[in-house]
Design an enzyme around this catalytic site. Structure first.
Site, PDB file in Angstrom:
ATOM      1  N   GLU A 150       0.851  -1.191   0.000  1.00  0.00           N
ATOM      2  CA  GLU A 150       0.000   0.000   0.000  1.00  0.00           C
ATOM      3  C   GLU A 150       0.882   1.234   0.000  1.00  0.00           C
ATOM      4  OE1 GLU A 150      -2.186  -0.226   3.607  1.00  0.00           O
ATOM      5  OE2 GLU A 150      -3.773  -1.486   2.788  1.00  0.00           O
ATOM      6  N   LYS A 182       2.302   4.542   1.432  1.00  0.00           N
ATOM      7  CA  LYS A 182       2.429   5.098   2.785  1.00  0.00           C
ATOM      8  C   LYS A 182       2.303   6.608   2.657  1.00  0.00           C
ATOM      9  CE  LYS A 182       5.251   5.025   6.945  1.00  0.00           C
ATOM     10  NZ  LYS A 182       4.869   6.405   7.290  1.00  0.00           N
ATOM     11  N   ARG A 194      -2.022   9.930  11.319  1.00  0.00           N
ATOM     12  CA  ARG A 194      -2.863   8.740  11.520  1.00  0.00           C
ATOM     13  C   ARG A 194      -4.217   9.171  12.079  1.00  0.00           C
ATOM     14  NH1 ARG A 194      -0.574   3.391  12.495  1.00  0.00           N
ATOM     15  NH2 ARG A 194      -2.225   1.880  12.142  1.00  0.00           N
ATOM     16  N   GLU A 228      -5.282   7.496   7.204  1.00  0.00           N
ATOM     17  CA  GLU A 228      -4.282   8.549   7.246  1.00  0.00           C
ATOM     18  C   GLU A 228      -4.937   9.815   6.700  1.00  0.00           C
ATOM     19  OE1 GLU A 228      -1.179   7.722   8.401  1.00  0.00           O
ATOM     20  OE2 GLU A 228      -0.004   9.509   7.914  1.00  0.00           O
ATOM     21  N   LYS A 286       1.991  -5.677   3.956  1.00  0.00           N
ATOM     22  CA  LYS A 286       1.230  -6.416   4.971  1.00  0.00           C
ATOM     23  C   LYS A 286       0.859  -7.796   4.440  1.00  0.00           C
ATOM     24  CE  LYS A 286      -0.849  -1.946   6.043  1.00  0.00           C
ATOM     25  NZ  LYS A 286      -2.075  -1.142   6.096  1.00  0.00           N
ATOM     26  N   LYS A 300       7.427  -1.380   6.658  1.00  0.00           N
ATOM     27  CA  LYS A 300       7.408  -0.162   5.848  1.00  0.00           C
ATOM     28  C   LYS A 300       8.717  -0.027   5.105  1.00  0.00           C
ATOM     29  CE  LYS A 300       8.476   2.761   9.868  1.00  0.00           C
ATOM     30  NZ  LYS A 300       8.047   3.919  10.663  1.00  0.00           N
TER      31      LYS A 300
END
Length: 774
Positions: A419, A421, A426, A474, A578, A597
């Site tokens: 994904e 970032k 957050r 986010e 993930k 990450k």
DNA sequence: GTATACTAATTGC
DNA sequence: CTCAGACGCATTCGG
DNA sequence: CCGAATGCGTCTGAGGCAATTAGTATAC
């Protein structure tokens, strides 16, 4: 296999009598010292070197180290102490860990009274049991009787024990011992004790803060002890810790009358009161309150009181260990009278720790958990305390990785997803059954008042049949006109409190990537695949307001590499990776850093920025950096004006060894005043250096700075440029200071950042950037 | 007395 | 936020 | 086959920039 170890249980049971323990420890040290010292010469490694170097001091002083600690002011002693600690731990390892292990086997045959060892253990156990309700106890010196408030001295004694070791099991052990005693003697104080151990005064989401910093503390200590702020400040440099300074100041002072000893609830109440003072003259009232507490301190209490007020206990105890101790303590206290086998206890403790951790990550409130625990025990806790919309949960975090190959190695043979970032804040979005909507930050602060615009749009993002949910997202600054992402620095200019819908200057777009709760059901134990499906099925994107995080289910390096480059090109920080099925539940209690990450700046020699900068000053180190420089001031070189312009401070990236070497080296280059050709803005270091060495430094981004002066006039007329997340890489001995990165280069690097150049292009053309799509 | 400038504290990354 | 160090645990290596 | 070495994950505490907010001091 199990996170509970035999030495823990043994030392716990055996720890009934403090005096016996102490004596034993000393014996251990004496016996172990000599062989240890001789063998150490053959060993390599920094730790061993330190031991060798300080062998003599250690031999002379090991027995009265606590006395030394409180009375000795000199820097040298403080450093020695630090190193001595390492040695002591080494000895402990040999004695405490081997001896109990040999008795482990006898513990197994629980009822075997013939074994000499097992009778010893029974005696020890008996002593422990007598703690409760009798004078013959671990805590007898403190005059603590059942039902009465826990003396603050008891807590501080535990802190001291914990501070003097680095062994995690031992730390956990000391705290467990205290908690068990509190549960048995004064259970009403359990909550306060736990808060004091964690340096907190309420659940994080309630947002109450002490509002105390070093300046106010110095004032308070000064007034309480009659010392000047200046002399206290010099002491901090020597001692590296305001708590120690307070301790010293207090022990040198003679008190005329003795106030009533402090108790845990009294201290906790004091802290809470301090936090709640607001408005006019609140600082004076805070100072007076602190003075009052300080004057009532005995023994080692000032040190820990002041550190509590500083918000950093720095004794090696933090949340995770406290949670484990709570679990262990509750099982032990429930089983004090029962005779259970070692295995049985062990597995119950392991289970309890797991339960406590998972409950806490779903409902991070000791205010709720501790009373429930005391009343109903551990068994029924999970039915009372569970994930609830309206109360934030601990967010899942990501583990940094250095390369894509590392990612592939870790997730070998697993299905995973990548994904974007996003570089924003957050946001945990909650919708309660009653329709109320809330937003929480990564640290569980309530952001609802900061983002009324998001709150307003929440009802519109969910499909009709959705009644309640928790989303992980986010929030990113968004240029509505040009439909593109804005830098984090723009987002951070948003007002934080009492934001009216009308005065929002920075728009945000929410990028959702996980769904943790939906229609009354917790999804955290489901796989990420299922959670993401739930997210995509139950919510609808709204352009420029709410979108799903861009993702790709790639599994070969090339594809991921392309996606990574694309993410950077789309103004993101990099990728989040993930697993989709195996080990993909949302349970921070299990593994809080279960995601990976990959940030652009991690990849060496890649897209990340690295600069060669000149060291022109330093700051004295605190805590474990006492005695060396804790941070340095760096500058770039400006050809035009032939001057060094400050660009950032740096305090991470070097090993302990390098840190010492730097200190040694730069002590030879101290100058009393900054050179006329240093331009540093407001970044005044404690010590100035001649410009003699160049360091290679890495950073994530460059930003416009209100303090630093690098490239001033090139990008902004008055402001310079600074580095985001700077860290030390290595010394560049091949470069002279004049060969450092120049202001022009810094300015270029700033302008080349995707998020800057995209926005410049967009604002110049005034149109939508075609390459940019969501 | 009120507006403004400054400093310290907290929080985001 | 980044990073290093210490610890604890599991697995592998070597005598 | 067992102890030593190694590798990995977790936890903690050092340290970074930049923004707002709250309280205080100062100027008019």
């Amino acid at each position: 296999m199990s996170s509970f170890h035999q030495p823990t249980l043994f030392s716990f049971l055996n720890g009934g009598n403090k005096k016996n323990n102490k004596k034993k420890d000393n014996e251990c040290n004496n016996n172990e010292k000599k062989p240890n010292a001789t063998t150490s010469k053959e060993e390599t490694g920094l730790k061993r070197k330190i031991i060798d170097k300080n062998k003599e001091e250690e031999l002379n002083e090991s027995n009265n180290k606590n006395v030394k600690k409180t009375n000795d002011t000199s820097l040298k002693e403080e450093i020695n102490l630090k190193k001595r600690k390492i040695i002591n731990d080494d000895n402990e390892e040999k004695e405490v860990f081997k001896k109990p292990k040999s008795t482990d086997t006898s513990m197994d045959i629980d009822e075997n009274t013939n074994s000499q060892d097992s009778t010893k253990i029974k005696k020890a156990e008996k002593k422990t049991l007598t703690i409760f309700g009798s004078q013959d106890s671990e805590y007898q010196d403190f005059n603590w009787k059942a039902g009465e408030p826990v003396p603050y001295a008891v807590l501080c004694k535990t802190f001291e024990n914990i501070e003097n070791t680095t062994k995690r099991i031992k730390i956990q052990d000391y705290l467990t011992k205290l908690l068990v005693a509190i549960i048995k003697l004064s259970p009403n104080n359990l909550l306060e004790t736990i808060y004091l151990c964690l340096n907190r005064i309420c659940p994080e989401y309630e947002g109450l803060e002490l509002g105390i910093g070093e300046t106010i503390l110095i004032k308070a200590i000064g007034e309480a002890t009659g010392r000047s702020a200046k002399s206290i400040k010099t002491d901090i440099e020597k001692q590296g810790d305001l708590g120690n300074v307070a301790q010293m100041s207090k022990s040198n002072q003679k008190t005329l009358f003795k106030p009533k000893p402090l108790t845990v609830p009294a201290v906790f109440k004091g802290l809470k009161e301090i936090a709640m003072f607001t408005g006019n003259q609140s600082q004076t009232r805070k100072i007076n309150k602190i003075k009052g507490l300080l004057i009532a301190c005995n023994g080692n209490e000032p040190k820990y009181l002041i550190r509590s007020l500083e918000g950093k206990l720095r004794i090696g105890l933090a949340e995770q260990t406290v949670l484990m101790s709570i679990g262990q303590a509750i099982v032990l206290s429930e089983n004090m009278e029962k005779r259970k086998s070692k295995e049985r206890l062990e597995s119950e403790i392991t289970k309890a720790i797991e339960t406590i951790k998972s409950i806490y990550s779903e409902l991070p409130s000791y205010d709720i958990i501790i009373p429930a625990l005391l009343e109903n025990g551990i068994q029924n806790l999970s039915s009372i305390c569970k994930l609830t919309p309206g109360i934030p949960l601990k967010p899942m975090l990501a583990h940094p990785t250095k390369s894509l190959t590392e990612v592939l190695n870790r997730f070998e043979n697993l299905t995973f997803t990548c994904e974007y970032k996003y570089d924003g804040e957050r946001a945990q979005i909650h919708k309660l059954e009653n329709g109320e909507c809330r937003i929480y930050s990564r640290n569980m602060e309530n952001l609802s008042n900061k983002y009324p615009d998001i709150v307003e749009r929440i009802p519109r993002i969910a499909k009709n049949d959705v009644t309640s949910f928790v989303l992980d997202c986010e929030a990113v600054a968004w240029d509505k006109e040009n439909k593109c992402i804005l830098p984090f620095q723009v987002l951070s200019t948003r007002k934080r409190k009492n934001v009216e819908a009308g005065d929002i200057s920075v728009q945000v777009c929410v990028f959702a990537f996980d769904c943790l709760y939906l229609n009354g059901k917790s999804l955290i134990k489901k796989t990420f695949k299922e959670r993401r499906e739930a997210l995509h099925n139950s919510f609808t994107p709204i352009e420029g307001e709410f979108t799903f995080a861009k993702n790709v289910n790639a599994n070969n390096v090339d594809e991921i590499q392309t996606f990574l480059e694309q993410s950077v090109n789309d103004s993101c920080e990099g990728l989040m990776i993930k697993t989709l099925e195996v080990d993909s539940s949302y349970e921070p209690s299990k593994r809080s850093r279960n995601w990976l990450k990959v940030k652009k700046d991690y990849i060496s020699g890649g897209i990340g920025d690295s600069l060669d900068l000149v060291v022109i000053g330093a700051y004295t180190g605190r805590g474990k950096r006492t005695g060396s420089y804790g941070g340095y001031l760096l500058a770039c070189y400006d050809n035009e004006n032939e001057e060094y312009q400050s660009i950032c401070k740096i305090g991470t990236g070097f090993s302990d060894e390098q840190l010492e070497k730097h200190t040694e080296f730069f002590k030879q280059h101290i100058i009393t005043k900054p050179k006329p050709y240093y331009r540093v803005g407001d970044a005044k270091p404690d010590i100035w250096f001649d410009a003699v060495q160049v360091w290679e430094v890495k950073c994530a981004d460059l930003s416009i700075s209100p303090v630093h002066q690098a490239a001033v006039g090139l990008v902004d007329p008055v402001k310079g440029i600074s580095l985001r997340f700077p860290r030390f890489l290595r010394i560049r001995d091949d470069k002279t200071p004049e060969m450092a990165t120049t202001s022009e280069q810094v300015a270029d690097m700033y302008n080349q950042q995707v998020v800057i150049s995209k926005n410049n292009a967009a604002s110049q053309s005034g149109g939508v950037d075609d390459d940019f799509e969501y």
